[in-house]
Design a protein around this motif. Structure first.
Motif, PDB file in Angstrom:
ATOM      1  N   UNK A 356      27.090  29.236  21.304  1.00  0.00           N
ATOM      2  CA  UNK A 356      27.956  29.021  22.469  1.00  0.00           C
ATOM      3  C   UNK A 356      27.803  27.603  23.013  1.00  0.00           C
ATOM      4  N   UNK A 357      26.553  27.130  23.047  1.00  0.00           N
ATOM      5  CA  UNK A 357      26.281  25.798  23.575  1.00  0.00           C
ATOM      6  C   UNK A 357      26.941  24.717  22.722  1.00  0.00           C
ATOM      7  N   UNK A 358      26.775  24.812  21.392  1.00  0.00           N
ATOM      8  CA  UNK A 358      27.340  23.795  20.504  1.00  0.00           C
ATOM      9  C   UNK A 358      28.870  23.889  20.487  1.00  0.00           C
ATOM     10  N   UNK A 359      29.396  25.113  20.498  1.00  0.00           N
ATOM     11  CA  UNK A 359      30.858  25.276  20.486  1.00  0.00           C
ATOM     12  C   UNK A 359      31.488  24.687  21.742  1.00  0.00           C
ATOM     13  N   UNK A 360      30.806  24.828  22.873  1.00  0.00           N
ATOM     14  CA  UNK A 360      31.321  24.294  24.130  1.00  0.00           C
ATOM     15  C   UNK A 360      31.499  22.782  24.051  1.00  0.00           C
ATOM     16  N   UNK A 361      30.733  22.124  23.179  1.00  0.00           N
ATOM     17  CA  UNK A 361      30.778  20.670  23.070  1.00  0.00           C
ATOM     18  C   UNK A 361      31.594  20.181  21.869  1.00  0.00           C
ATOM     19  N   UNK A 362      31.722  21.024  20.821  1.00  0.00           N
ATOM     20  CA  UNK A 362      32.408  20.575  19.606  1.00  0.00           C
ATOM     21  C   UNK A 362      33.714  21.320  19.323  1.00  0.00           C
ATOM     22  N   UNK A 363      33.856  22.521  19.880  1.00  0.00           N
ATOM     23  CA  UNK A 363      35.025  23.376  19.641  1.00  0.00           C
ATOM     24  C   UNK A 363      35.192  23.666  18.150  1.00  0.00           C
ATOM     25  N   UNK A 364      34.068  23.820  17.456  1.00  0.00           N
ATOM     26  CA  UNK A 364      34.132  24.067  16.016  1.00  0.00           C
ATOM     27  C   UNK A 364      33.146  25.176  15.656  1.00  0.00           C
ATOM     28  N   UNK A 365      33.669  26.273  15.123  1.00  0.00           N
ATOM     29  CA  UNK A 365      32.834  27.432  14.820  1.00  0.00           C
ATOM     30  C   UNK A 365      31.828  27.151  13.711  1.00  0.00           C
ATOM     31  N   UNK A 366      32.280  26.463  12.632  1.00  0.00           N
ATOM     32  CA  UNK A 366      31.386  26.210  11.512  1.00  0.00           C
ATOM     33  C   UNK A 366      30.210  25.326  11.926  1.00  0.00           C
ATOM     34  N   UNK A 367      30.509  24.266  12.669  1.00  0.00           N
ATOM     35  CA  UNK A 367      29.449  23.367  13.134  1.00  0.00           C
ATOM     36  C   UNK A 367      28.506  24.095  14.082  1.00  0.00           C
ATOM     37  N   UNK A 392      20.685  24.635   4.334  1.00  0.00           N
ATOM     38  CA  UNK A 392      21.278  24.072   5.547  1.00  0.00           C
ATOM     39  C   UNK A 392      21.442  22.553   5.436  1.00  0.00           C
ATOM     40  N   UNK A 393      20.526  21.885   4.767  1.00  0.00           N
ATOM     41  CA  UNK A 393      20.686  20.450   4.526  1.00  0.00           C
ATOM     42  C   UNK A 393      21.919  20.175   3.673  1.00  0.00           C
ATOM     43  N   UNK A 394      22.107  20.994   2.643  1.00  0.00           N
ATOM     44  CA  UNK A 394      23.263  20.820   1.758  1.00  0.00           C
ATOM     45  C   UNK A 394      24.572  21.080   2.512  1.00  0.00           C
ATOM     46  N   UNK A 395      24.594  22.131   3.344  1.00  0.00           N
ATOM     47  CA  UNK A 395      25.799  22.436   4.123  1.00  0.00           C
ATOM     48  C   UNK A 395      26.114  21.283   5.063  1.00  0.00           C
ATOM     49  N   UNK A 396      25.087  20.746   5.699  1.00  0.00           N
ATOM     50  CA  UNK A 396      25.302  19.620   6.608  1.00  0.00           C
ATOM     51  C   UNK A 396      25.930  18.443   5.867  1.00  0.00           C
ATOM     52  N   UNK A 397      25.401  18.128   4.680  1.00  0.00           N
ATOM     53  CA  UNK A 397      25.957  17.017   3.898  1.00  0.00           C
ATOM     54  C   UNK A 397      27.406  17.299   3.507  1.00  0.00           C
ATOM     55  N   UNK A 398      27.713  18.568   3.185  1.00  0.00           N
ATOM     56  CA  UNK A 398      29.094  18.934   2.840  1.00  0.00           C
ATOM     57  C   UNK A 398      30.032  18.766   4.034  1.00  0.00           C
ATOM     58  N   UNK A 399      29.545  19.106   5.222  1.00  0.00           N
ATOM     59  CA  UNK A 399      30.375  19.040   6.428  1.00  0.00           C
ATOM     60  C   UNK A 399      30.567  17.603   6.931  1.00  0.00           C
TER      61      UNK A 399
END
Length: 504
Positions: A356-367, A392-399
């Motif tokens: 909820x905290x991150x979505x409130x700032x980015x408006x992105x569900x995946x992030x 999770x490191x690999x996903x971050x690099x993909x995103x």
């Protein structure tokens, strides 16, 4: 008669041998200390009725506010069973400094005192009141009474602020010797309603360093306890939170404060002979090693995550009888009386609050989900051993490529003046568990959960992976309560080869 005298002598001799053996066994550990941080106890009566006001208040919170008293009760009950020589809380005793919350904490600490267990506390940034100190009644909020610094000292007079301690005159900083040969210094690092939140003044630092130096010269061990962390445990995290790590404050001739890096405090404490600092605040269990300016004196910052949120840890510290080492064990509150599936509830609440905290700032569900997962790995400790770390490191690099094109994410980072390179450094630091921030001279990785560290503070020995003293001598599997099992079939936290393992 001679045989009877001989038998009496022999029985006395055997009794003496037994007493010596028993003494050797029972004094193998000189001092046992139980440590918790950030219990954030919410006093009875503050939640009048659940409703919109309450749900809005906890939407972005990963703590289990509604269970906080029950968790604290279980911590106190655990201390009663463990019977430590000392019970320490490194700040944020209450949800938001409410009088009702402090009254409950004092009541429970008094139970420890009555049982002969010495408890010591220092305040955190939440303990003198914040903007969230309310009664919650359906859709309504009502201001709750909060306490002042003088009230804090009076309420906790049996727990660090009585006649048996030395007090620094301008803050809630204190020094005492609760166990012969062990000096504890509690540093007040400021509060949310104080412009010096996360700051130690040069005056207070001088007072603390002098007390530490006196104790060290006298051949005593010194442990410092404060709420804010001594050193950054994650690269660039201080860019998102100005009070993430403690700073030194100094007034100029006009009475205006200027702030200096944490390194001033690190150097002063290390040079005064302090080998260990106990901290909290950032809600992550992480142990970091650093040293003074010329790297001749090392110092460890043992940061303990909040017991009011997943994975609900506490620590048992043991000073060996030769005063040479400090053994650290991390344990967990996994059950509450009358609460089904408490561990699962705790884990779910942490992820939900972070998303909820991150979505409130980015408006992105995946992030939002990715960063919630990354932080969950971080707060658990020993990140490189987590089986999902690399995923999770690999996903971050993909995103990363499309994140750089996302206007909302760019606006969020711009607001904090953080570049994507700095964000990537933070993510890698968090998941690789490296402290000292890319400086090859000071970079180190420490076992965050179960380890032994030296108390002599001798010079830097290079980049090391500290070896944990295995809490089990075999390679079996154990629950967090110490029950041996076969290889686990369900999800959760387990101990294997003396280390915390996450089974997915």
């Amino acid at each position: 008669m001679r045989n009877m005298i001989g038998m009496r002598w022999w029985n006395r001799f055997l009794s003496l041998v037994f007493m010596i053996q028993f003494s050797l066994l029972t004094t193998a550990a000189k001092t046992k200390i139980m440590v918790i941080s950030d219990p954030h106890v919410m006093g009875p009566g503050l939640l009048i009725s659940e409703g919109e006001a309450w749900y809005n208040a906890i939407k972005f919170d990963r703590k289990l506010n509604e269970y906080s008293r029950m968790i604290f009760d279980e911590v106190i009950a655990t201390a009663m069973r463990e019977k430590p020589d000392l019970f320490l809380i490194s700040g944020d005793l209450t949800k938001d400094g409410e009088l009702l919350s402090h009254q409950y904490v004092v009541k429970k600490l008094t139970e420890l005192k009555d049982a002969g267990i010495k408890a010591l506390v220092i305040p955190g940034n939440h303990d003198m009141g914040t903007l969230d100190a309310y009664y919650f009644d359906d859709t309504e909020l009502y201001d709750a009474e909060v306490i002042t610094t003088s009230q804090f000292a009076e309420m906790y007079k049996d727990f660090g602020y009585g006649q048996d301690v030395q007090r620094e005159s301008s803050t809630l900083t204190w020094c005492c010797e609760p166990v012969d040969g062990l000096v504890i210094i509690g540093i007040d690092t400021g509060h949310d309603n104080d412009p010096l939140n996360g700051v130690i003044s040069d005056t207070t630092l001088g007072w603390v360093s002098e007390r530490a130096r006196e104790a060290t010269v006298a051949g005593k061990i010194v442990i410092v306890m404060m709420h804010h962390t001594l050193i950054p445990h994650v690269t660039n995290a201080d860019k998102f939170s100005s009070s993430y790590v403690v700073k030194m404050g100094m007034k100029n001739y006009e009475g205006i404060y200027f702030y200096h890096s944490y390194s001033y405090i690190r150097n002063s404490l290390a040079n005064a002979g302090v080998p260990v600092v106990l901290s909290g605040h950032v809600h992550a269990s992480d142990i970091a090693k650093d040293a003074n300016g010329d790297m001749t004196r090392t110092i460890h910052d043992i940061c303990t995550a909040t017991c009011a949120a997943y994975p609900n840890p506490y620590r048992i510290l043991t000073i060996n009888d030769d005063d040479a080492t400090l053994h650290i064990q991390t344990r967990y509150i996994t059950e509450l009386l009358g609460v089904d599936n408490f561990a699962a509830i705790s884990e779910e609440k942490m992820k939900e609050g972070l998303m909820n905290l991150v979505y409130d700032r980015t408006h992105n569900n995946e992030v939002s989900e990715l960063f919630a997962d990354i932080f969950k790995v971080h707060v658990t400790g020993n990140e490189p051993e987590n089986p999902r770390k690399q995923e999770f490191l690999d996903i971050y690099e993909d995103y990363l490529s499309w994140m750089k094109e996302d206007a909302q994410i760019n606006a969020f980072l711009d607001a904090y003046e953080v570049t994507f390179d700095e964000l990537s450094q933070m993510v890698n630091s968090m998941l690789e568990d490296k402290s000292n921030y890319g400086n090859p001279e000071r970079e180190s990785i420490a076992d965050d959960l179960n380890t032994t560290i030296p108390l002599n503070g001798d010079g830097w020995t290079g980049i090391i992976r500290q070896k944990a003293e295995e809490s089990r001598s075999d390679s079996g599997w154990y629950t967090l309560q110490g029950v041996r099992i076969k290889e686990p079939q369900q999800k959760g936290l387990f101990i294997h080869n003396g280390r915390l393992v996450v089974n997915h």
